[in-house]
Scaffold this active site. Structure first.
Site, PDB file in Angstrom:
ATOM      1  N   CYS A   1      -1.969  -2.495   8.233  1.00 18.17           N
ATOM      2  CA  CYS A   1      -2.498  -3.438   6.836  1.00 18.17           C
ATOM      3  C   CYS A   1      -0.703  -4.087   6.530  1.00 18.17           C
ATOM      4  CB  CYS A   1      -1.972  -2.726   4.949  1.00 18.17           C
ATOM      5  SG  CYS A   1      -4.090  -1.975   5.384  1.00 18.17           S
TER       6      CYS A   1
ATOM      7  N   ASP B   1       0.695  -1.170   0.475  1.00 17.45           N
ATOM      8  CA  ASP B   1      -0.045   0.216  -0.256  1.00 17.45           C
ATOM      9  C   ASP B   1       0.667   1.301  -0.181  1.00 17.45           C
ATOM     10  OD1 ASP B   1      -2.171  -2.337   0.105  1.00 17.45           O
ATOM     11  OD2 ASP B   1      -2.740  -1.192   1.977  1.00 17.45           O
TER      12      ASP B   1
ATOM     13  N   LYS C   1      -6.203  -4.199  -3.107  1.00 16.65           N
ATOM     14  CA  LYS C   1      -6.919  -5.511  -2.125  1.00 16.65           C
ATOM     15  C   LYS C   1      -8.171  -4.300  -1.115  1.00 16.65           C
ATOM     16  CE  LYS C   1      -3.510  -4.528   1.430  1.00 16.65           C
ATOM     17  NZ  LYS C   1      -4.053  -3.644   2.076  1.00 16.65           N
TER      18      LYS C   1
ATOM     19  N   LYS D   1      -7.765  -4.251   4.360  1.00 15.58           N
ATOM     20  CA  LYS D   1      -6.516  -3.805   5.560  1.00 15.58           C
ATOM     21  C   LYS D   1      -5.555  -4.978   5.151  1.00 15.58           C
ATOM     22  CE  LYS D   1      -8.058  -1.063   6.956  1.00 15.58           C
ATOM     23  NZ  LYS D   1      -8.466   0.772   6.302  1.00 15.58           N
TER      24      LYS D   1
ATOM     25  N   GLU E   1      -4.657  -0.714  -1.666  1.00 22.28           N
ATOM     26  CA  GLU E   1      -5.800  -0.793  -1.147  1.00 22.28           C
ATOM     27  C   GLU E   1      -6.603  -0.472  -1.618  1.00 22.28           C
ATOM     28  OE1 GLU E   1      -6.564   0.265   3.748  1.00 22.28           O
ATOM     29  OE2 GLU E   1      -8.375   0.435   3.569  1.00 22.28           O
TER      30      GLU E   1
ATOM     31  N   VAL F   1       2.778   0.092   4.001  1.00 21.19           N
ATOM     32  CA  VAL F   1       1.782   0.868   5.284  1.00 21.19           C
ATOM     33  C   VAL F   1       0.548   0.797   5.407  1.00 21.19           C
ATOM     34  CG1 VAL F   1       3.338   3.115   4.697  1.00 21.19           C
ATOM     35  CG2 VAL F   1       1.706   2.651   3.758  1.00 21.19           C
ATOM     36  N   THR F   2       0.375   1.391   6.308  1.00 22.10           N
ATOM     37  CA  THR F   2       0.828   1.506   8.155  1.00 22.10           C
ATOM     38  C   THR F   2       1.700  -0.156   8.580  1.00 22.10           C
ATOM     39  OG1 THR F   2      -0.987   1.776   8.569  1.00 22.10           O
ATOM     40  CG2 THR F   2      -0.242   3.548   7.712  1.00 22.10           C
TER      41      THR F   2
ATOM     42  N   GLN G   1       7.448 -13.312  21.859  1.00 19.12           N
ATOM     43  CA  GLN G   1       7.084 -14.692  21.634  1.00 19.12           C
ATOM     44  C   GLN G   1       7.934 -15.999  21.370  1.00 19.12           C
ATOM     45  OE1 GLN G   1       3.105 -15.687  23.744  1.00 19.12           O
ATOM     46  NE2 GLN G   1       2.747 -13.186  22.620  1.00 19.12           N
TER      47      GLN G   1
HETATM   48  N1  TIU Z   1      -2.374   0.395   4.320  1.00 15.32           N
HETATM   49  C1  TIU Z   1      -3.182   1.105   5.434  1.00 15.32           C
HETATM   50  O1  TIU Z   1      -2.411   0.254   6.651  1.00 15.32           O
HETATM   51  N2  TIU Z   1      -4.455   1.209   5.276  1.00 15.32           N
HETATM   52  C2  TIU Z   1      -4.488   1.844   6.032  1.00 15.32           C
HETATM   53  O2  TIU Z   1      -5.771   2.714   6.704  1.00 15.32           O
HETATM   54  N3  TIU Z   1      -3.989   2.318   7.311  1.00 15.32           N
HETATM   55  C3  TIU Z   1      -4.312   3.707   8.226  1.00 15.32           C
HETATM   56  O3  TIU Z   1      -3.447   4.017   8.975  1.00 15.32           O
HETATM   57  N4  TIU Z   1      -5.274   4.199   8.286  1.00 15.32           N
END
Ligand code: TIU
Length: 231
Positions: free
Chosen positions: A162, A24, A129, A132, A72, A157-158, A202
């Protein structure tokens, strides 16, 4: 077998059975003036991941590693957008609405696409996709199966959204994931730290956490892949 320094212990993977997955890195999340910034986020925190990811991408391509990009987003008619996701946040301007870079998180729009610095090369799969996680409602698993991929090197990210969701989905499907700490990013420094801790806790409950420099050192010892045949 490649051995990359990582936590909680070294990450071993076989060339030909490991893929780079870049999650993403879209203008809407990463670029100034995009959806992420419009929500009040500091995109400079995300942009830190661009340069190291670009270096990893170049190194992976040099070795012939399978590179997969994800985005996304939703169909222009929003038939794959759950009403719950649309309503969440009570946003004045949300998914599907006109935003600074076109309709927000809608496929085909400028803001939905991957930033120029990390643009997909011809032949590299781009997985669109709606959620997430990169496995939910996509053909990512079948792409990986077809190419006999068992391990994933993850950037993007993030970190806590995701990236973490995708790593957890991958883990449940039997893939090993190495997350590169400097190639993933969050709008929230605390979430960045804790999201990485969660992955490697863990004994590596979800996977491994490493650094791009250590991976590059190992990839640098591999021979250059033969160029793909033209056409
Ligand atoms: N790609 C992804 O992480 N989508 C999000 O919506 N991330 C947020 O941090 N909102």
């Amino acid at each position: 077998m490649l051995r990359v320094r990582a936590e909680p212990y070294e990450f071993s993977c076989e060339p030909g059975h490991v893929a780079l997955v870049i999650i993403d890195m879209q203008r809407d999340f990463v670029d100034p003036g995009g959806f992420g910034e419009a929500l009040g986020n500091d995109v400079s925190l995300l942009r830190r991941a661009i340069a190291p990811t670009a270096r990893v991408l170049a190194a992976a391509r040099r070795t012939g590693m399978l590179v997969i990009h994800t985005r996304e987003g939703h169909r222009p008619d929003l038939t794959d957008l759950p009403a719950t996701k649309k309503a969440r946040g009570r946003l004045r301007t949300g998914i599907g609405d006109a935003g600074p870079m076109g309709r927000i998180l809608v496929r085909g729009e400028y803001g939905h696409d991957i930033i120029d610095e990390l643009g997909p090369a011809p032949g590299e799969p781009v997985v669109d996709k709606p959620g997430k996680g990169a496995f939910h409602a996509t053909d990512l698993d079948s792409i990986l199966h077809s190419r006999a991929i068992r391990q994933l090197i993850v950037c993007g990210v993030t970190t806590e959204v995701c990236v973490n969701t995708t790593v957890r989905e991958a883990n449940d499907r039997g893939y090993d994931c190495l997350v590169l700490a400097d190639c993933v990013a969050s709008y929230f420094p605390e979430f960045q730290r804790v999201a990485l801790e969660m992955i490697k806790a863990q004994g590596g409950i979800f996977g491994w956490v490493g650094a791009s420099g250590d991976l590059m050192e190992v990839l640098g010892q591999l021979p250059e892949a033969a160029p793909l045949p033209a056409g």
